[in-house]
Design a protein around this motif. Structure first.
Motif, PDB file in Angstrom:
ATOM      1  N   ALA A  58      57.566 -33.248 -17.287  1.00 32.65           N
ATOM      2  CA  ALA A  58      56.938 -33.184 -15.962  1.00 32.65           C
ATOM      3  C   ALA A  58      55.833 -34.226 -15.845  1.00 32.65           C
ATOM      4  CB  ALA A  58      56.382 -31.780 -15.714  1.00 32.65           C
ATOM      5  N   LEU A  59      55.059 -34.392 -16.913  1.00 33.50           N
ATOM      6  CA  LEU A  59      54.000 -35.407 -16.908  1.00 33.50           C
ATOM      7  C   LEU A  59      54.610 -36.799 -16.777  1.00 33.50           C
ATOM      8  CD1 LEU A  59      51.062 -36.283 -17.160  1.00 33.50           C
ATOM      9  CD2 LEU A  59      51.272 -36.072 -19.654  1.00 33.50           C
ATOM     10  N   ARG A  60      55.697 -37.047 -17.459  1.00 33.06           N
ATOM     11  CA  ARG A  60      56.344 -38.345 -17.319  1.00 33.06           C
ATOM     12  C   ARG A  60      56.860 -38.538 -15.886  1.00 33.06           C
ATOM     13  NH1 ARG A  60      57.291 -41.742 -21.108  1.00 33.06           N
ATOM     14  NH2 ARG A  60      57.613 -40.266 -22.819  1.00 33.06           N
ATOM     15  N   TRP A  61      57.381 -37.464 -15.288  1.00 34.45           N
ATOM     16  CA  TRP A  61      57.840 -37.529 -13.894  1.00 34.45           C
ATOM     17  C   TRP A  61      56.685 -37.930 -12.975  1.00 34.45           C
ATOM     18  CZ3 TRP A  61      56.420 -35.379  -9.303  1.00 34.45           C
ATOM     19  CH2 TRP A  61      57.331 -35.463  -8.254  1.00 34.45           C
ATOM     20  N   VAL A  62      55.501 -37.360 -13.239  1.00 35.42           N
ATOM     21  CA  VAL A  62      54.318 -37.697 -12.432  1.00 35.42           C
ATOM     22  C   VAL A  62      54.047 -39.198 -12.499  1.00 35.42           C
ATOM     23  CG1 VAL A  62      51.811 -37.444 -12.292  1.00 35.42           C
ATOM     24  CG2 VAL A  62      53.258 -35.419 -12.557  1.00 35.42           C
ATOM     25  N   TYR A  63      54.076 -39.767 -13.694  1.00 32.19           N
ATOM     26  CA  TYR A  63      53.848 -41.202 -13.841  1.00 32.19           C
ATOM     27  C   TYR A  63      54.901 -42.007 -13.092  1.00 32.19           C
ATOM     28  CZ  TYR A  63      49.956 -41.291 -17.141  1.00 32.19           C
ATOM     29  OH  TYR A  63      48.709 -41.201 -17.702  1.00 32.19           O
ATOM     30  N   ARG A  64      56.142 -41.592 -13.182  1.00 33.77           N
ATOM     31  CA  ARG A  64      57.237 -42.374 -12.591  1.00 33.77           C
ATOM     32  C   ARG A  64      57.301 -42.244 -11.073  1.00 33.77           C
ATOM     33  NH1 ARG A  64      62.002 -41.584 -17.208  1.00 33.77           N
ATOM     34  NH2 ARG A  64      61.018 -43.016 -18.696  1.00 33.77           N
ATOM     35  N   ASN A  65      56.698 -41.188 -10.530  1.00 33.78           N
ATOM     36  CA  ASN A  65      56.745 -40.975  -9.085  1.00 33.78           C
ATOM     37  C   ASN A  65      55.368 -41.082  -8.431  1.00 33.78           C
ATOM     38  OD1 ASN A  65      59.702 -39.897  -8.390  1.00 33.78           O
ATOM     39  ND2 ASN A  65      59.095 -39.089 -10.388  1.00 33.78           N
ATOM     40  N   ALA A  66      54.416 -41.652  -9.162  1.00 35.71           N
ATOM     41  CA  ALA A  66      53.033 -41.709  -8.686  1.00 35.71           C
ATOM     42  C   ALA A  66      52.903 -42.458  -7.367  1.00 35.71           C
ATOM     43  CB  ALA A  66      52.146 -42.339  -9.751  1.00 35.71           C
ATOM     44  N   LYS A  67      53.587 -43.579  -7.258  1.00 33.74           N
ATOM     45  CA  LYS A  67      53.440 -44.387  -6.046  1.00 33.74           C
ATOM     46  C   LYS A  67      53.967 -43.625  -4.823  1.00 33.74           C
ATOM     47  CE  LYS A  67      53.742 -48.873  -6.163  1.00 33.74           C
ATOM     48  NZ  LYS A  67      54.248 -50.277  -6.248  1.00 33.74           N
ATOM     49  N   GLU A  68      55.114 -42.986  -4.975  1.00 37.14           N
ATOM     50  CA  GLU A  68      55.721 -42.269  -3.838  1.00 37.14           C
ATOM     51  C   GLU A  68      54.838 -41.129  -3.343  1.00 37.14           C
ATOM     52  OE1 GLU A  68      59.808 -39.788  -2.722  1.00 37.14           O
ATOM     53  OE2 GLU A  68      59.671 -40.877  -4.629  1.00 37.14           O
ATOM     54  N   TYR A  69      54.139 -40.471  -4.248  1.00 34.78           N
ATOM     55  CA  TYR A  69      53.355 -39.303  -3.867  1.00 34.78           C
ATOM     56  C   TYR A  69      51.850 -39.554  -3.866  1.00 34.78           C
ATOM     57  CZ  TYR A  69      57.742 -36.785  -4.224  1.00 34.78           C
ATOM     58  OH  TYR A  69      59.036 -36.362  -4.030  1.00 34.78           O
ATOM     59  N   ASN A  70      51.441 -40.818  -3.868  1.00 42.17           N
ATOM     60  CA  ASN A  70      50.013 -41.164  -3.822  1.00 42.17           C
ATOM     61  C   ASN A  70      49.207 -40.476  -4.923  1.00 42.17           C
ATOM     62  OD1 ASN A  70      50.217 -42.888  -1.575  1.00 42.17           O
ATOM     63  ND2 ASN A  70      50.216 -41.124  -0.191  1.00 42.17           N
ATOM     64  N   ILE A  71      49.707 -40.572  -6.137  1.00 42.00           N
ATOM     65  CA  ILE A  71      49.049 -39.963  -7.292  1.00 42.00           C
ATOM     66  C   ILE A  71      48.239 -41.019  -8.034  1.00 42.00           C
ATOM     67  CG2 ILE A  71      49.470 -38.937  -9.571  1.00 42.00           C
ATOM     68  CD1 ILE A  71      51.950 -37.575  -8.302  1.00 42.00           C
TER      69      ILE A  71
END
Length: 204
Positions: A58-71
């Motif tokens: 899940a943490l890796r998912w956060v890194y990989r989708n950071a731009k899309e979700y403004n993280i």
């Protein structure tokens, strides 16, 4: 990009759900944070270390989708209650050498800015037998021959070392489900390693 809370539900690795935790997330959203609400495999589906693996993925998912979700990946805080506190600690402190991210391999360095541990388990082996035995831990590890070694592999106490992110632990000193000693021992080990950390004890 906004600071982001990664929330991991509790339930002794045997129960609970991310859907049951929605109200816990509202205060963070009110502050303008993003919240990532993590689901993971419970013991009836897959025993240890599946839950730990899923949270790292899940943490890796956060890194990989950071731009899309403004993280803002420099402002990730991982938190959880009870077994979720344990999983927050393992997610925030697991070294790459533990090999627990092999279900979602990647080159990102998995790190967080801070961990907020609400009465999480820090020594899984301590719960498998003796005075602190807990059915949920026995269920999560099963009857395997190497259960003590496997328990150490997923115990945050085993991973304490310099350079970890700041850790805040909140624990009641009369807790009968997760021994308060887990919070104390982890706090002392972190302090000895020079990791910024605080233990907030709730009396009674």
């Amino acid at each position: 990009p906004n600071p982001t809370l990664i929330y991991i539900h509790g339930g002794g690795w045997t129960g609970g759900s991310k859907e049951g935790s929605i109200l816990q997330l509202l205060p963070y959203m009110e502050m303008g944070w993003n919240v990532v609400n993590v689901g993971y495999r419970l013991a009836r589906i897959s025993q240890s270390p599946a839950a730990v693996e899923d949270c790292l993925c899940a943490l890796r998912w956060v890194y990989r989708n950071a731009k899309e979700y403004n993280i803002d990946t420099s402002k990730l805080v991982v938190t959880g209650h009870s077994a979720g506190g344990h999983l927050a600690l393992t997610t925030g402190t697991a070294p790459a050498s533990a090999g627990l991210d092999r279900q979602c391999p990647g080159k990102e360095e998995l790190k967080v800015a801070a961990v907020v541990n609400w009465y999480g388990i820090t020594d899984v082996a301590d719960l498998l037998e003796g005075p602190n035995i807990q059915t949920y831990a026995v269920t999560w590890l099963g009857a395997r021959d190497d259960r003590k070694q496997a328990a150490r592999r997923v115990s945050p106490l085993e991973w304490v070392r310099p350079g970890l992110p700041p850790i805040l632990t909140i624990h009641g000193d009369a807790d009968t489900v997760v021994p308060y000693s887990h919070a104390v021992r982890n706090h002392e080990a972190l302090a000895k390693a020079g990791v910024p950390n605080q233990l907030l004890t709730i009396p009674g």
